[in-house]
Structure formats: C-alpha cells, structure tokens
Design a protein around this motif. Structure first.
Motif, short mmCIF file in Angstrom:
data_model
loop_
_atom_site.label_atom_id
_atom_site.label_comp_id
_atom_site.label_asym_id
_atom_site.label_seq_id
_atom_site.Cartn_x
_atom_site.Cartn_y
_atom_site.Cartn_z
N GLU A 189 -58.46 90.49 53.64
CA GLU A 189 -58.77 91.28 52.44
C GLU A 189 -58.43 90.48 51.20
N ILE A 192 -54.88 91.59 45.98
CA ILE A 192 -54.84 92.30 44.70
C ILE A 192 -53.52 91.95 44.01
N TYR A 219 -45.00 94.41 49.95
CA TYR A 219 -44.14 95.46 50.50
C TYR A 219 -44.15 95.31 52.02
#
Ligand SMILES: Nc1ncnc2c1ncn2[C@@H]1O[C@H](COP(=O)(O)OP(=O)(O)O)[C@@H](O)[C@H]1O
Ligand SMILES: [Mg+2]
Length: 318
Positions: A189, A192, A219
């Motif tokens: 992915e 971001i 995280y």
C-alpha cells in the motif's frame, strides 16, 4: 415495611434479565489469542458486575455443542482475528439460531479482508490508499511502481503482525517474504505520511476520534501493546467540522462493508489533510486500555455501560 424499587432500577433489572445466559467467547486460536483473553476477561467482569448471567467460553472444535448443552441464550463475541472476527463463528451461530454481538457474516468477513474491504470502499467512492495485491513474486514490480515508501501487510492479520515499511526494491521483496509467512495474500500500500486516527462505532453512532501518536515508524505491535511512548489524544485536536466529517466518513466506511453493531475504523490524514481509510475492526480490543473504551469514556459511557450497549447489539438480530 416494603422496600420500593425505583422504576429505573426495575427497568435495569428487566434489561439484564432479558439477556438470559450469555457466553463470552474469548481466546480462540488466532495470532491475537492473548489480546482476546485480556479483552474477554474485562468484558466478562463488567457483565458479571452488573448481574448478567455471563460465563467464559474459550472455543475449540466443540464450541457449538458446548453452547447448545450449556443452554445459552446469546454470545458476546470477543474473539479477535481469524475464526472469530471473520464471519466463521458468526455463520455457525446463525445456523444454530443463537443471537450474537456485533457484525454479521458479511461485515465480519469483509472487515477481516483488508484487500476486499478496500475494493468495496473504492467501489463506493470512499478514500483509501492505492495498493497492489501481492499474490506472488511476479506482482512485486507492480508494487514498486506505486513508488516508495510502501507499507506491506498480510491481508488477514491484525495487531500490525507481519507488517513493514519499505523504501527499496530489496526491502520490498524481503518484507513480502516475511508477510507471506502469515498469509497467502499480502498487500502493498502507498505510504501515507501524516496523522493517524481511529473512530469507534457504537450502534449507528461514531464516537469521538482518538489521535494516535508514536515515535515508531508506525503504530506497530510494540506501540500498540508494550510501549509507554504511545500517546492517545481524545479530544483529537481537529476542529469540530473536520472531526464530524471524519466521524461520518468512518460510519459510512463501516456500514459500506456491511459491518454493524460496534467496531472501529482506522484512518489517516496526509500532509494536506486528505483522509485515507486503512481498515476496520469488527471485534476491536476491549481491555481497560483499549481504544473503543477510551472513546466511549469521552462520550460519557463507562466500561460497564459500554459492555451492556454492545450486548444490546445481540438483541436486534434476534
Ligand atoms: N498505508 C499506510 N501508510 C502509513 N502507515 C500505515 C499504512 N497502513 C497502515 N499503517 C500503519 O500501520 C498500522 C497498522 O495497520 P492497519 O492497516 O490498521 O492493520 P492492523 O491494525 O490490522 O494490523 C496503522 O495503525 C498505521 O500506523
Ligand atoms: Mg489497525
């Protein structure tokens, strides 16, 4: 002299009685077993404290027979990950006609599949980061073509298990191999860069957002369960309009994939403030330190009340 029960106390007793005998399903055999045991024990204690006839049940192959023999009226599902959060146990409970908390078969199955969940979102115009499904080594060039950095994640895991941020073709291949040990399907992915939020859903309502802050690259497992350096901001620091827009987006994303009852939506905002949906959790953590209880507290709902509100979600399914 008779002791009068106040109407509200009587109503509460009726509400508790209506639940009947409750099996709290906890543990299971997925990678997140330990977290589920912690969540399940916290839920069990909260229900018992309030007089619910609740009992723990750590499911194995005999779970359906145990539920039938035990005379249970409903199940409170606190199983995380595969087998418990992905529609399997939900389907089995449907078949035996036993009501249960949270999402049904479809919402659970899509929620557990990060890839198909993103396809559904993209299909209804909801924002999520561009990605490539890695079915095998031949798909690596298409992933690299998205541009680095990339996030590599197993499609069906949770708790950041098997995930890595990669910046080079070599690291991409290595991360894909590691992630493949957890899952046949791996997602690459677009990374971001920005702030991370999570939105708890209770009933048809999105609760206050929590902003997560970690000094780690993301995280990860350590930031989630072990580190003291993870910060949780609730209120999240966004202005009221921006927050309510993201709460609505989270609710839309949750309902778009057929999820219901309760859960959590993870999302990020990039440097320009553009939102990207990461994933949904249909059985999120329920320990005292977990995010849904934190958001509920901010909305004036304490842990005990939250446990009952979640148990309520089993009544509407019948
Ligand atoms: N595309 C991404 N860009 C940057 N960080 C990401 C991206 N996807 C996930 N992360 C980070 O990884 C964490 C775990 O990812 P997530 O998709 O929520 O999976 P899970 O929580 O089920 O392991 C997120 O909380 C976030 O910090
Ligand atoms: Mg997550």
């Amino acid at each position: 002299m008779t002791i009068e029960t106040t109407p509200s106390a009587a109503a509460t007793t009726d509400r508790i009685r209506a639940f009947g005998k409750v099996a709290v399903l906890l543990g299971g055999r997925a990678a997140e077993r330990e977290i589920s045991l912690k969540s399940g024990r916290a839920v069990l204690a909260a229900l018992q404290r309030q007089g619910v006839d609740a009992h723990p049940l750590d499911p194995d192959a005999t779970v359906l027979a145990q539920l039938r023999a035990g005379g249970y009226d409903r199940a409170f599902i606190v199983l995380h990950g595969r087998g418990g959060e992905d529609g399997q146990i939900q389907g089995a409970l449907e078949t035996m006609g036993l009501p249960y908390t949270g999402s049904g078969v479809l919402g659970s199955a899509l929620g557990m599949d990060k890839y198909r969940c993103k396809l559904a979102w993209a299909g209804c115009g909801l924002p999520t980061a561009e990605s490539v499904l890695l079915r095998g080594e031949a798909d690596l060039p298409a992933a690299a073509a998205l541009g680095f950095p990339l996030m590599i994640k197993p499609v069906h895991e949770g708790s950041s298990i098997g995930m890595a941020r990669v910046e080079t073709v070599d690291a991409l291949e290595q991360a894909w191999r590691s992630a493949s040990e957890f899952d046949d399907l791996v997602l690459a992915e677009r990374w971001i860069q920005g702030a991370e939020y999570t939105c708890a859903i209770l009933g048809r309502e999105a609760l206050p957002l929590i902003r997560l802050e970690t000094p780690n690259a993301f995280y990860d497992f350590e930031a989630k369960y072990q580190a003291n350096s993870t910060l949780y901001h609730c209120p999240c620091g966004l202005d009221a309009t921006a927050e309510s827009r993201l709460r609505q987006l989270s609710l839309d994303a949750f309902e778009a994939v057929g999820a219901s009852g309760w859960g959590r939506v993870d999302l990020m905002l990039d440097g320009t403030g553009r939102p990207f949906l990461l994933e949904i959790n249909t059985v999120p953590g329920m320990t005292d330190h977990s995010l849904v209880p934190m958001a509920a507290r901010a909305a004036g709902i304490d842990f005990d009340a939250l446990a009952l509100r979640i148990l309520d979600t089993s009544l509407s399914r019948g």
